[in-house]
Design a protein around this motif. Structure first.
Motif, PDB file in Angstrom:
ATOM      1  N   ARG A 115       0.844  -1.190   0.000  1.00  0.00           N
ATOM      2  CA  ARG A 115       0.000   0.000   0.000  1.00  0.00           C
ATOM      3  C   ARG A 115       0.880   1.241   0.000  1.00  0.00           C
ATOM      4  O   ARG A 115       2.020   1.214   0.436  1.00  0.00           O
ATOM      5  CB  ARG A 115      -0.880   0.019   1.250  1.00  0.00           C
ATOM      6  CG  ARG A 115      -1.975  -1.008   1.265  1.00  0.00           C
ATOM      7  CD  ARG A 115      -2.655  -1.040   2.618  1.00  0.00           C
ATOM      8  NE  ARG A 115      -2.960   0.305   3.111  1.00  0.00           N
ATOM      9  CZ  ARG A 115      -3.438   0.558   4.323  1.00  0.00           C
ATOM     10  NH1 ARG A 115      -3.636  -0.430   5.167  1.00  0.00           N
ATOM     11  NH2 ARG A 115      -3.711   1.790   4.694  1.00  0.00           N
ATOM     12  N   GLN A 119      -6.286   3.933   1.685  1.00  0.00           N
ATOM     13  CA  GLN A 119      -6.632   3.133   2.853  1.00  0.00           C
ATOM     14  C   GLN A 119      -7.257   1.790   2.501  1.00  0.00           C
ATOM     15  O   GLN A 119      -7.012   0.802   3.165  1.00  0.00           O
ATOM     16  CB  GLN A 119      -7.577   3.936   3.752  1.00  0.00           C
ATOM     17  CG  GLN A 119      -6.928   5.170   4.350  1.00  0.00           C
ATOM     18  CD  GLN A 119      -5.690   4.819   5.163  1.00  0.00           C
ATOM     19  OE1 GLN A 119      -5.724   3.944   6.013  1.00  0.00           O
ATOM     20  NE2 GLN A 119      -4.586   5.487   4.882  1.00  0.00           N
ATOM     21  N   ALA A 120      -8.110   1.745   1.518  1.00  0.00           N
ATOM     22  CA  ALA A 120      -8.857   0.515   1.203  1.00  0.00           C
ATOM     23  C   ALA A 120      -8.481   0.029  -0.189  1.00  0.00           C
ATOM     24  O   ALA A 120      -9.285   0.053  -1.108  1.00  0.00           O
ATOM     25  CB  ALA A 120     -10.355   0.750   1.302  1.00  0.00           C
ATOM     26  N   GLU A 121      -7.234  -0.398  -0.324  1.00  0.00           N
ATOM     27  CA  GLU A 121      -6.751  -0.756  -1.646  1.00  0.00           C
ATOM     28  C   GLU A 121      -7.066  -2.211  -1.979  1.00  0.00           C
ATOM     29  O   GLU A 121      -7.066  -3.086  -1.122  1.00  0.00           O
ATOM     30  CB  GLU A 121      -5.242  -0.508  -1.744  1.00  0.00           C
ATOM     31  CG  GLU A 121      -4.888   0.969  -1.678  1.00  0.00           C
ATOM     32  CD  GLU A 121      -3.398   1.218  -1.827  1.00  0.00           C
ATOM     33  OE1 GLU A 121      -2.634   0.248  -1.800  1.00  0.00           O
ATOM     34  OE2 GLU A 121      -3.009   2.387  -1.957  1.00  0.00           O
ATOM     35  N   PRO A 135      -7.958  -8.109  -1.927  1.00  0.00           N
ATOM     36  CA  PRO A 135      -7.812  -7.013  -0.969  1.00  0.00           C
ATOM     37  C   PRO A 135      -6.397  -6.982  -0.412  1.00  0.00           C
ATOM     38  O   PRO A 135      -5.848  -8.017  -0.025  1.00  0.00           O
ATOM     39  CB  PRO A 135      -8.828  -7.363   0.125  1.00  0.00           C
ATOM     40  CG  PRO A 135      -8.993  -8.839   0.038  1.00  0.00           C
ATOM     41  CD  PRO A 135      -8.775  -9.212  -1.406  1.00  0.00           C
ATOM     42  N   GLN A 137      -5.460  -4.340   1.906  1.00  0.00           N
ATOM     43  CA  GLN A 137      -5.390  -3.343   2.974  1.00  0.00           C
ATOM     44  C   GLN A 137      -4.795  -3.893   4.260  1.00  0.00           C
ATOM     45  O   GLN A 137      -4.217  -3.146   5.047  1.00  0.00           O
ATOM     46  CB  GLN A 137      -6.757  -2.723   3.251  1.00  0.00           C
ATOM     47  CG  GLN A 137      -7.818  -3.691   3.753  1.00  0.00           C
ATOM     48  CD  GLN A 137      -8.681  -4.217   2.625  1.00  0.00           C
ATOM     49  OE1 GLN A 137      -8.198  -4.432   1.510  1.00  0.00           O
ATOM     50  NE2 GLN A 137      -9.956  -4.428   2.896  1.00  0.00           N
ATOM     51  N   THR A 138      -4.937  -5.212   4.522  1.00  0.00           N
ATOM     52  CA  THR A 138      -4.321  -5.806   5.709  1.00  0.00           C
ATOM     53  C   THR A 138      -2.862  -6.101   5.431  1.00  0.00           C
ATOM     54  O   THR A 138      -2.532  -6.772   4.455  1.00  0.00           O
ATOM     55  CB  THR A 138      -5.049  -7.094   6.120  1.00  0.00           C
ATOM     56  OG1 THR A 138      -6.428  -6.800   6.360  1.00  0.00           O
ATOM     57  CG2 THR A 138      -4.448  -7.670   7.389  1.00  0.00           C
ATOM     58  N   ASN A 165      -5.624  -1.465 -10.895  1.00  0.00           N
ATOM     59  CA  ASN A 165      -6.084  -0.757  -9.702  1.00  0.00           C
ATOM     60  C   ASN A 165      -7.333   0.028 -10.075  1.00  0.00           C
ATOM     61  O   ASN A 165      -7.266   0.998 -10.818  1.00  0.00           O
ATOM     62  CB  ASN A 165      -4.997   0.197  -9.182  1.00  0.00           C
ATOM     63  CG  ASN A 165      -5.516   1.081  -8.055  1.00  0.00           C
ATOM     64  OD1 ASN A 165      -6.397   0.673  -7.291  1.00  0.00           O
ATOM     65  ND2 ASN A 165      -4.979   2.290  -7.947  1.00  0.00           N
ATOM     66  N   GLU A 169      -8.682   7.869  -6.067  1.00  0.00           N
ATOM     67  CA  GLU A 169      -8.331   8.717  -4.941  1.00  0.00           C
ATOM     68  C   GLU A 169      -8.197  10.162  -5.400  1.00  0.00           C
ATOM     69  O   GLU A 169      -8.004  10.443  -6.585  1.00  0.00           O
ATOM     70  CB  GLU A 169      -6.998   8.251  -4.327  1.00  0.00           C
ATOM     71  CG  GLU A 169      -7.011   6.823  -3.805  1.00  0.00           C
ATOM     72  CD  GLU A 169      -7.863   6.664  -2.572  1.00  0.00           C
ATOM     73  OE1 GLU A 169      -7.972   7.636  -1.787  1.00  0.00           O
ATOM     74  OE2 GLU A 169      -8.438   5.561  -2.381  1.00  0.00           O
ATOM     75  N   PRO A 176      -1.327   1.303  -5.105  1.00  0.00           N
ATOM     76  CA  PRO A 176      -0.393   0.279  -4.630  1.00  0.00           C
ATOM     77  C   PRO A 176       0.856   0.171  -5.491  1.00  0.00           C
ATOM     78  O   PRO A 176       0.822   0.411  -6.699  1.00  0.00           O
ATOM     79  CB  PRO A 176      -1.222  -1.005  -4.706  1.00  0.00           C
ATOM     80  CG  PRO A 176      -2.261  -0.725  -5.744  1.00  0.00           C
ATOM     81  CD  PRO A 176      -2.569   0.725  -5.654  1.00  0.00           C
ATOM     82  N   THR A 238     -12.442 -11.190   3.377  1.00  0.00           N
ATOM     83  CA  THR A 238     -11.268 -10.418   2.942  1.00  0.00           C
ATOM     84  C   THR A 238      -9.945 -10.991   3.442  1.00  0.00           C
ATOM     85  O   THR A 238      -8.896 -10.504   3.039  1.00  0.00           O
ATOM     86  CB  THR A 238     -11.369  -8.961   3.438  1.00  0.00           C
ATOM     87  OG1 THR A 238     -11.434  -8.960   4.876  1.00  0.00           O
ATOM     88  CG2 THR A 238     -12.600  -8.268   2.871  1.00  0.00           C
TER      89      THR A 238
END
Length: 372
Positions: A115, A119-121, A135, A137-138, A165, A169, A176, A238
């Motif tokens: 990332r 925030q929520a990629e 996902p 984001q983690t 992607n 934004e 990313p 996710t």
């Protein structure tokens, strides 16, 4: 005789000239999969790549940047895991490559991503009409970089692999970073004598980069039509499981294992044919991967109506124990499920969990008592 041989040689030369052999990709990095060959300076506007074909071996679309290791964005340093360069996919950006494959063969794509400021990629990985939304984001490493995998079955001998992607934004550069893109042929595992489960030793799985120490994250099946971990399904919204190797981790048996890094938010399972009323025994190793994951690591194992908690007291330095669960099948198909009982974190704040390996399922024959 000599003239005949000469004519054959000429014919073969003409055939090879008219129809050059198309070789399928081999396991490992795709051509320029590490992005170390970059665009000419004339095709760069600061870091943004301006030409559609400026990055060798790749075609791009949208806001794509060519990032050098240590690049600064505001007060944030953008590291590159290996080598000197990576790419960043901004708003609605795509990078793609045409690859030669073997029809009706299964493949797994592994790539490394991080990332940046969004925030929520999530990333859309596709081959022709097949796609998965992964996902990201983690974060599961202290460096911010993780390796992900995605699998497909080749429908043609030449296919386009795309990573896209789809985020939007306010800052188009908040996307990313991508580095290291590799491919591996997946061999669908057959049943072996003494085990009703397929790929119970996890020796068949996605490509792991030899110099990257953090393994590969296997996505949930809701995001992946074909499993990059053959024989097994990953169930979650996710979250993921981690595929690890013996080179960088303590693996109970063989060269590979699975680490359950997402607590109860993710389950690994396999469905197997059984006979209702017959007894079976499920056995497996539980341990830690020598990654600093301390404390009681608990795995919940399920089969039919039976469930057991298997605890391994981890010092974070490796080790394992054997466990077994006996059950009686109630249906023609029984689902075998593994799940981490809780979330675990290392000292650096990254997620970790118990390691599962060498899973086997066998029928248990009723013991015959001698007549008095």
């Amino acid at each position: 005789m000599t003239k005949s041989i000469g004519r054959c040689v000429v014919v073969l030369l003409l055939l090879s000239t008219a129809a050059p052999a198309v070789l399928a990709v081999i396991d490992g990095l795709l051509p320029n999969g590490d992005f170390e060959r970059g665009p000419p300076e004339s095709d760069l506007n600061d870091t943004r790549v301006m030409g559609r074909y400026s990055i060798p071996e790749w075609e791009i679309e949208g806001f794509v940047e060519y990032i050098g290791s240590g690049h600064m964005q505001d007060d944030m340093i953008l590291p590159v895991p290996e080598g000197d360069h990576a790419v960043r996919l901004g708003n609605d950006a795509t990078i793609r490559q045409k690859i030669s494959v073997t029809r009706r063969t299964y493949y797994s794509i592994t790539f490394t991503a991080a990332r940046s400021c969004a925030q929520a990629e999530a990333l859309n990985v596709s081959v022709e009409a097949d796609f998965g939304v992964l996902p990201i984001q983690t974060v599961y490493t202290s460096s911010g970089w993780n390796s992900y995998c995605w699998a497909f079955k080749a429908k043609h001998s030449s296919v386009w692999l795309s990573i896209h992607n789809h985020g939007h934004e306010e800052n188009p550069a908040c996307g990313p970073l991508i580095d290291f893109i590799a491919i591996k042929t997946l061999h669908q595992p057959h049943l072996v004598k003494g085990n009703m489960l397929r790929n119970g030793d996890f020796e068949e799985g996605p490509y792991i980069f030899p110099d990257v120490p953090w393994g590969v994250l296997v996505p949930p099946m809701s995001e992946d039509l074909h499993s990059p971990l053959p024989g097994w399904m990953i169930m979650s919204d996710t979250k993921v499981v981690k595929y690890i190797d013996a080179k960088h981790h303590a693996v109970p048996c063989g060269g590979y294992a699975v680490e359950l890094v997402a607590g109860r938010e993710c389950a690994m399972l396999q469905e197997v044919k059984t006979v209702p009323g017959r007894s079976y025994r499920l056995s497996f190793f539980v341990g830690d991967g020598n990654t600093g994951c301390h404390g009681p690591l608990v795995v919940d194992a399920y089969a039919a109506r039976e469930m057991m908690k298997v605890q391994y007291e981890s010092r974070g330095t490796g080790g394992h124990r054997r466990a077994q669960l006996d059950f009686v099948a109630e249906e023609n198909v029984t689902r075998v499920v593994f799940q981490s009982n809780n979330h675990h974190m290392k000292h650096d704040g990254t997620l970790c969990g118990p390691v599962i390996d060498d899973v086997s399922l066998v029928p248990v024959h009723a013991q015959r008592h001698p007549h008095p």
